[in-house]
Design a protein around this motif. Structure first.
Motif, PDB file in Angstrom:
ATOM      1  N   ASN A   1       0.821  -1.201   0.000  1.00 23.94           N
ATOM      2  CA  ASN A   1       0.000   0.000   0.000  1.00 23.94           C
ATOM      3  C   ASN A   1       0.857   1.254   0.000  1.00 23.94           C
ATOM      4  O   ASN A   1       0.587   2.215  -0.710  1.00 23.94           O
ATOM      5  CB  ASN A   1      -0.912  -0.003   1.232  1.00 23.94           C
ATOM      6  CG  ASN A   1      -2.347   0.314   0.894  1.00 23.94           C
ATOM      7  OD1 ASN A   1      -2.803   0.033  -0.195  1.00 23.94           O
ATOM      8  ND2 ASN A   1      -3.044   0.915   1.830  1.00 23.94           N
TER       9      ASN A   1
ATOM     10  N   ALA B   1     -11.904  -2.974  -1.019  1.00 26.84           N
ATOM     11  CA  ALA B   1     -11.099  -4.150  -0.669  1.00 26.84           C
ATOM     12  C   ALA B   1     -11.087  -5.169  -1.803  1.00 26.84           C
ATOM     13  O   ALA B   1     -10.039  -5.773  -2.101  1.00 26.84           O
ATOM     14  CB  ALA B   1     -11.640  -4.787   0.605  1.00 26.84           C
TER      15      ALA B   1
ATOM     16  N   ARG C   1      -8.881  -3.793  -4.528  1.00 22.82           N
ATOM     17  CA  ARG C   1      -7.473  -3.898  -4.139  1.00 22.82           C
ATOM     18  C   ARG C   1      -6.923  -5.292  -4.391  1.00 22.82           C
ATOM     19  O   ARG C   1      -5.768  -5.454  -4.826  1.00 22.82           O
ATOM     20  CB  ARG C   1      -7.331  -3.534  -2.651  1.00 22.82           C
ATOM     21  CG  ARG C   1      -5.955  -3.715  -2.039  1.00 22.82           C
ATOM     22  CD  ARG C   1      -4.965  -2.622  -2.480  1.00 22.82           C
ATOM     23  NE  ARG C   1      -4.567  -2.753  -3.865  1.00 22.82           N
ATOM     24  CZ  ARG C   1      -4.293  -1.712  -4.671  1.00 22.82           C
ATOM     25  NH1 ARG C   1      -4.404  -0.482  -4.254  1.00 22.82           N
ATOM     26  NH2 ARG C   1      -3.912  -1.932  -5.909  1.00 22.82           N
ATOM     27  N   GLU C   2      -7.736  -6.314  -4.106  1.00 20.13           N
ATOM     28  CA  GLU C   2      -7.281  -7.696  -4.323  1.00 20.13           C
ATOM     29  C   GLU C   2      -7.160  -8.023  -5.803  1.00 20.13           C
ATOM     30  O   GLU C   2      -6.353  -8.862  -6.195  1.00 20.13           O
ATOM     31  CB  GLU C   2      -8.247  -8.668  -3.655  1.00 20.13           C
ATOM     32  CG  GLU C   2      -7.760 -10.103  -3.656  1.00 20.13           C
ATOM     33  CD  GLU C   2      -8.627 -11.030  -2.829  1.00 20.13           C
ATOM     34  OE1 GLU C   2      -8.368 -12.242  -2.849  1.00 20.13           O
ATOM     35  OE2 GLU C   2      -9.569 -10.546  -2.173  1.00 20.13           O
TER      36      GLU C   2
ATOM     37  N   GLU D   1      -8.277   3.415   3.942  1.00 18.38           N
ATOM     38  CA  GLU D   1      -6.840   3.183   3.822  1.00 18.38           C
ATOM     39  C   GLU D   1      -6.511   1.728   4.156  1.00 18.38           C
ATOM     40  O   GLU D   1      -5.715   1.082   3.450  1.00 18.38           O
ATOM     41  CB  GLU D   1      -6.076   4.135   4.748  1.00 18.38           C
ATOM     42  CG  GLU D   1      -4.570   4.056   4.589  1.00 18.38           C
ATOM     43  CD  GLU D   1      -3.827   5.095   5.400  1.00 18.38           C
ATOM     44  OE1 GLU D   1      -2.598   5.231   5.200  1.00 18.38           O
ATOM     45  OE2 GLU D   1      -4.460   5.780   6.242  1.00 18.38           O
ATOM     46  N   SER D   2      -7.126   1.192   5.191  1.00 19.32           N
ATOM     47  CA  SER D   2      -6.892  -0.205   5.559  1.00 19.32           C
ATOM     48  C   SER D   2      -7.393  -1.163   4.480  1.00 19.32           C
ATOM     49  O   SER D   2      -6.828  -2.250   4.290  1.00 19.32           O
ATOM     50  CB  SER D   2      -7.570  -0.522   6.898  1.00 19.32           C
ATOM     51  OG  SER D   2      -7.003   0.222   7.942  1.00 19.32           O
TER      52      SER D   2
ATOM     53  N   GLY E   1      -7.232  -0.622   1.350  1.00 20.50           N
ATOM     54  CA  GLY E   1      -6.330  -0.617   0.208  1.00 20.50           C
ATOM     55  C   GLY E   1      -6.403   0.605  -0.677  1.00 20.50           C
ATOM     56  O   GLY E   1      -5.762   0.639  -1.732  1.00 20.50           O
TER      57      GLY E   1
ATOM     58  N   ASN F   1      -5.426   4.196  -2.065  1.00 18.65           N
ATOM     59  CA  ASN F   1      -4.190   4.986  -2.085  1.00 18.65           C
ATOM     60  C   ASN F   1      -4.473   6.479  -2.174  1.00 18.65           C
ATOM     61  O   ASN F   1      -3.599   7.300  -1.909  1.00 18.65           O
ATOM     62  CB  ASN F   1      -3.323   4.557  -3.261  1.00 18.65           C
ATOM     63  CG  ASN F   1      -3.146   3.060  -3.306  1.00 18.65           C
ATOM     64  OD1 ASN F   1      -3.719   2.395  -4.172  1.00 18.65           O
ATOM     65  ND2 ASN F   1      -2.406   2.504  -2.357  1.00 18.65           N
TER      66      ASN F   1
END
Length: 288
Positions: free
Chosen positions: A2, A71, A74-75, A103-104, A106, A108
């Protein structure tokens, strides 16, 4: 990962870069954008409302639904992600929690706007905005809440439709001075207004090209030359997908089969390639 992507996003977003940032509704759209060569995507609140809820962009998406979508994106992809956090889902304290959650998950970069809640699509009529001081507090809360100083905070103002263009410029300057890394004046009405924004309020600027919206559609070169760092197409992909689905559903209803429309769909093997199915098969063989 990240942290490095946060830095990468900042490197992409500089005055005059003219980076095209497509909006995505989900992980599938993000995969397709990355495969097409895009270097940054934005998880669009409007796209989530339209595709996940089947509803208009009028502030109905919850923070937990947004976090889940971010999330999943992000994956699915390895490029930087902007998250459209609407109004931050409440006051400045809510903004702090929203920033931490996204932020946790993912993100930016995270965009927050100065509309009242519930917000509306930036190209709808009937918008209203909170006082400048309230939005300044939200920006300060967002900046303080981030765990990595490179997380990009993008401040959006919808004041053009409510208070006029000059007031929108003044708000953008106030948000920049409050610590926002980037600025976004939504829905300018003329080419002159749009192109003058980076000159009238120096900073890292984002603009949004909405097909059928209130802002004139201008080419990347012209926008980059005027100083824009990023050019969003928040819902172009979704609009294209909706049109394709409408055509296919009508064809099936009217003809009783797909015959005659086979060229309008991604073939089975192409679909699996887009989803990286071969990699999952390799993993299955490794662990099965």
């Amino acid at each position: 990962m990240n942290k490095s992507l946060n830095s990468r996003l900042r490197q992409e977003l500089h005055v005059g870069a003219g980076l095209i940032v497509p909006g995505v509704a989900n992980a599938l759209a993000a995969r397709i954008a990355e495969q097409a060569g895009h270097r940054v995507v934005m998880v669009s609140g409007a796209a989530i409302a339209n595709s996940y809820l089947g509803m208009p962009d009028i502030g109905l998406v919850s923070v937990s639904e947004l976090v889940d979508h971010v999330a999943a994106v992000r994956e699915a992809v390895g490029i930087p992600i902007f998250a459209d956090a609407d109004t931050g889902f409440g006051n400045a304290l809510n903004v702090r929690r929203t920033i931490r959650q996204l932020e946790s998950a993912g993100a930016n970069g995270i965009m927050i706007e100065d509309q009242t809640s519930p917000k509306r699509c930036g190209h709808f009529d009937g918008k209203s905005v909170v006082p400048t001081a309230e939005m300044v507090g939200k920006i300060k809360a967002a900046v303080d809440a981030r765990q990595d100083d490179d997380l990009f905070v993008l401040a959006r103002t919808d004041a053009r439709a409510v208070e006029g263009f000059e007031a929108a410029i003044e708000r953008a300057a106030a948000y920049r001075d409050a610590g926002a890394d980037g600025l976004f004046i939504e829905a300018p009405l003329t080419c002159e207004e749009l192109l003058s924004i980076p000159r009238m309020c120096p900073g890292v600027h984002f603009c949004n090209m909405v097909v059928g919206g209130k802002t004139p559609l201008l080419p990347r070169d012209e926008l980059a030359t005027s100083g824009f760092a990023a050019i969003g197409y928040a819902n172009a992909g979704l609009q294209a997908a909706m049109l394709a689905m409408q055509k296919m559903m009508r064809h099936l209803h009217e003809n009783g089969s797909i015959e005659g429309a086979e060229n309008q769909v991604l073939m089975f093997q192409e679909r699996q390639a887009a989803l990286d199915t071969a990699r999952y098969r390799e993993l299955e063989m490794r662990y099965a």
